[in-house]
Every structure is written in C-alpha cells, then in structure tokens.
Design a protein around this motif. Sequence first.
Motif, PDB file in Angstrom:
ATOM      1  N   GLU A 146      39.862  37.521 -16.490  1.00 33.65           N
ATOM      2  CA  GLU A 146      39.630  36.493 -14.983  1.00 33.65           C
ATOM      3  C   GLU A 146      40.445  36.700 -13.239  1.00 33.65           C
ATOM      4  N   ALA A 147      41.984  37.941 -14.079  1.00 39.90           N
ATOM      5  CA  ALA A 147      42.863  37.835 -12.983  1.00 39.90           C
ATOM      6  C   ALA A 147      41.813  38.575 -11.921  1.00 39.90           C
ATOM      7  N   SER A 148      42.185  38.678 -11.037  1.00 38.31           N
ATOM      8  CA  SER A 148      41.985  39.775  -9.811  1.00 38.31           C
ATOM      9  C   SER A 148      42.565  41.020  -9.197  1.00 38.31           C
ATOM     10  N   ASP A 149      41.711  42.079  -9.255  1.00 39.15           N
ATOM     11  CA  ASP A 149      42.577  42.655  -9.960  1.00 39.15           C
ATOM     12  C   ASP A 149      43.950  42.758  -9.123  1.00 39.15           C
ATOM     13  N   GLU A 150      43.810  42.737  -7.731  1.00 40.13           N
ATOM     14  CA  GLU A 150      45.347  42.592  -7.282  1.00 40.13           C
ATOM     15  C   GLU A 150      46.394  41.465  -7.335  1.00 40.13           C
ATOM     16  N   ASP A 151      46.276  40.209  -8.562  1.00 39.36           N
ATOM     17  CA  ASP A 151      47.307  39.688  -9.023  1.00 39.36           C
ATOM     18  C   ASP A 151      47.716  40.422 -10.542  1.00 39.36           C
ATOM     19  N   ILE A 152      46.609  41.322 -10.993  1.00 38.84           N
ATOM     20  CA  ILE A 152      46.731  42.147 -12.658  1.00 38.84           C
ATOM     21  C   ILE A 152      47.848  43.111 -11.349  1.00 38.84           C
ATOM     22  N   ALA A 153      47.804  43.641 -10.895  1.00 44.36           N
ATOM     23  CA  ALA A 153      48.113  44.814 -10.001  1.00 44.36           C
ATOM     24  C   ALA A 153      50.215  44.676 -10.029  1.00 44.36           C
ATOM     25  N   ASP A 154      49.361  42.757  -8.756  1.00 43.80           N
ATOM     26  CA  ASP A 154      51.151  42.257  -9.269  1.00 43.80           C
ATOM     27  C   ASP A 154      52.018  42.296  -9.943  1.00 43.80           C
ATOM     28  N   ARG A 163      54.224  52.258 -11.873  1.00 43.33           N
ATOM     29  CA  ARG A 163      54.237  52.602 -10.164  1.00 43.33           C
ATOM     30  C   ARG A 163      52.794  53.042 -10.410  1.00 43.33           C
ATOM     31  N   GLN A 164      51.815  53.366 -11.212  1.00 39.84           N
ATOM     32  CA  GLN A 164      50.301  53.452 -10.714  1.00 39.84           C
ATOM     33  C   GLN A 164      49.541  51.685 -11.126  1.00 39.84           C
ATOM     34  N   SER A 165      50.803  50.798 -10.712  1.00 41.20           N
ATOM     35  CA  SER A 165      49.707  49.263 -11.221  1.00 41.20           C
ATOM     36  C   SER A 165      48.061  49.493 -10.518  1.00 41.20           C
ATOM     37  N   ARG A 166      48.331  49.659  -9.562  1.00 44.17           N
ATOM     38  CA  ARG A 166      46.548  49.284  -8.624  1.00 44.17           C
ATOM     39  C   ARG A 166      46.011  50.435  -9.337  1.00 44.17           C
ATOM     40  N   ARG A 167      45.887  51.037  -9.713  1.00 47.12           N
ATOM     41  CA  ARG A 167      45.087  52.402 -11.005  1.00 47.12           C
ATOM     42  C   ARG A 167      44.860  51.892 -12.249  1.00 47.12           C
ATOM     43  N   VAL A 168      45.946  51.105 -12.223  1.00 47.23           N
ATOM     44  CA  VAL A 168      45.420  50.275 -14.101  1.00 47.23           C
ATOM     45  C   VAL A 168      44.774  48.669 -13.610  1.00 47.23           C
ATOM     46  N   ARG A 176      36.717  45.369 -18.239  1.00 51.48           N
ATOM     47  CA  ARG A 176      36.052  43.306 -19.189  1.00 51.48           C
ATOM     48  C   ARG A 176      34.806  43.907 -19.620  1.00 51.48           C
ATOM     49  N   PRO A 177      34.025  42.777 -20.509  1.00 47.18           N
ATOM     50  CA  PRO A 177      35.522  42.082 -21.212  1.00 47.18           C
ATOM     51  C   PRO A 177      36.348  42.719 -22.390  1.00 47.18           C
ATOM     52  N   LEU A 178      37.953  42.558 -21.745  1.00 49.94           N
ATOM     53  CA  LEU A 178      39.123  43.043 -23.160  1.00 49.94           C
ATOM     54  C   LEU A 178      39.112  41.982 -24.329  1.00 49.94           C
ATOM     55  N   THR A 179      38.860  42.024 -25.032  1.00 49.01           N
ATOM     56  CA  THR A 179      39.683  41.485 -26.444  1.00 49.01           C
ATOM     57  C   THR A 179      40.488  42.004 -27.171  1.00 49.01           C
TER      58      THR A 179
END
Length: 329
Positions: A146-154, A163-168, A176-179
């Motif tokens: 549900e979170a944005s990619d920006e929030d997940i990267a943060d 270090r590769q948080s944005r790519r991940v 998605r969806p991951l279960t």
Amino acid sequence: MTALESTRAPHIPVLLDEVVAALNPQAGDLIVDATFGAGGYTRRLLESGATVHAFDRDPDAIAAGKLWGETGGIDPRLVLHPRRFSELAEGLAEAGIAGVHGVVFDIGVSSMQLDQAVRGFAFSSDGPLDMRMSQDGPSAADFLNEASDEDIADVLYRYGEERQSRRVARAVVAARPLTTTGQFAAVVRKAVGYRPDIKGPKAQKDPATRSFQAVRIHVNGELDELMEGLAAAEKVLLPGGRIVVVSFHSLEDRIVKQFLREAAGALPAGSRHLPQMAAKTVAVFEKPSAAIRPSAEEEARNPRARSATLRWAVRTAAPAREITGRAAA
C-alpha cells in the motif's frame, strides 16, 4: 507452531552470563525482563532469588510463559505482563510496584519469532509476509502493498541502510501484490543483482537481510519503542539499580550508547534517531560500560550472538529526566 511447541524449540540466550553479571541480582530484588521471549534471562534471574516482572507484546511468548506451570509449576516470583516494554512503568504501577533493582532489554526479534515461518520474520522458510510482534495492526504485506515507492525506499534506507533502496522500492511496487516472505526476498535479490553462486571471499551477504530488518523495524515501530522503553526504565529504577541492554544492529546500539552518555551527564551530540532532550542536568546514570561483545566461543556455539552488543549503567538518585519526542523515522 503452538505456544507449547515454541517452548520446546532451541533457544540460547545471548550473552547470558554477562547480562546476569551486569544486573548483579540479589535474593529479594525486583527485576524487569522487558523482553521476555523464551524466558532465558528470566530463568537465571529467578534462580538468583529475584522476583521478575516479565513484559512481552507477543501473545505467544506470554502463553508459553504461562505453560511453564505444566513442567513443574510456575514460580510465584514470576509476574507476566502482556504489553509493550514502553509501557513498563504503567504495568509496574498497576502491580503496585514503585521501583525496581534492574531492567534488562534484549532488543529486536526473538529466536522463537524467527524460527516460526508463519510469523513472517525470516526468509529461510517461506511464510506469510507478516512480521508483527504483537500480532495485530498493519502487517509487512500491508505496508509493502500500500505504501508509495518513496516511503518504501525511505524505510529501506533508514532502517536497513540499503544503498539501492529506490531500486528495490520500485521493484516492490512493480511486483505487487506480495503475500509471502519468499516473494519479497526474491524481489529484493533480483533488484540488487544478488549472485548466490559466488562463493569464497567474494561471496555476498544475502541483501534480503537488510530489507527484512528495515520493514520489521518499521512495522513494529522498534526504534520509538526502544527510546520510550529506555526512558521508562530510567523512571522505575531505584538508586543503585542497573539498566542492561543487548542490541543487535548499529541503529539500536547507537540509540542505547547516546542515551546512556547523555544520562551520565554528557552534552547531547545530536542524532537523527534521537528526540530532543531537556538541557543537561545532573547524571541520572553512572558508570556506563563500554560495549561488551560475545566471546569467540559463544559466537561459535550460537551464530545469532555474532552481532550482539551489551551496554549497562547504574542508576543514581537524581530525578528522572523529561524526555520529549520520538525517534525519527
């Protein structure tokens, strides 16, 4: 795994002898085991003659503690509190306890939680993408789906130092969806180009470890919980009482080290992980220890001890400080 089965799972308390030595429990002492888990520290403390108030937000841990009675009778000196350790002051007050002689924290995920695939804390066995210590509230799957990619990267960068948080994060959103834990681990490995076939000195640590740590810390609010728990311990410890903390990664240890330095009278150095404290006052803790690490023998016997760091200090008679704010996200 049921609560009873979890009591039969292998569990080796980390730095057990060092923790007990730092607490220096005496017969009749009141000690708080703030992270009861499988009760490894608690058992030794009861053997010393202390009364133990054990806290855990995981209902499985509390249920397993209650089942000690089926294997010889639960010790009347063990009082179980099914609540977060940030609430230890309130829990003790409800039990009529105004002060204690020691508080011990074993921060992070427990062996019981890691070893149960259904809890979703590890990727060694595939299971639901859960990671909730208290087994309620939003899960890891809820956050990642549900979170944005920006929030997940943060979250991945701050709590997992990825270090590769944005790519991940972008890969997570695309998948998605991951279960399940297996799905999440596979997405992380692919995103960072993990090569499990490389062996020897150039072998890579599985990058999923960093992301799992980060999401677990976020889902459970662990750094806020740690800061609030340390502040609560400061309030309930009697003069001469001991605070003992075992942490397992640099973010936790940094908070503990900074907290004890400032509590011992050092001026705040400033940290993005620590809330603002009141102006310097007299020391509320003294004799803060240097970092204590497991011996080579313990690390060989218990691989989970390899990242452990123990710190402890002694409470003075000074009034507890007013600590405001929460650890930064």
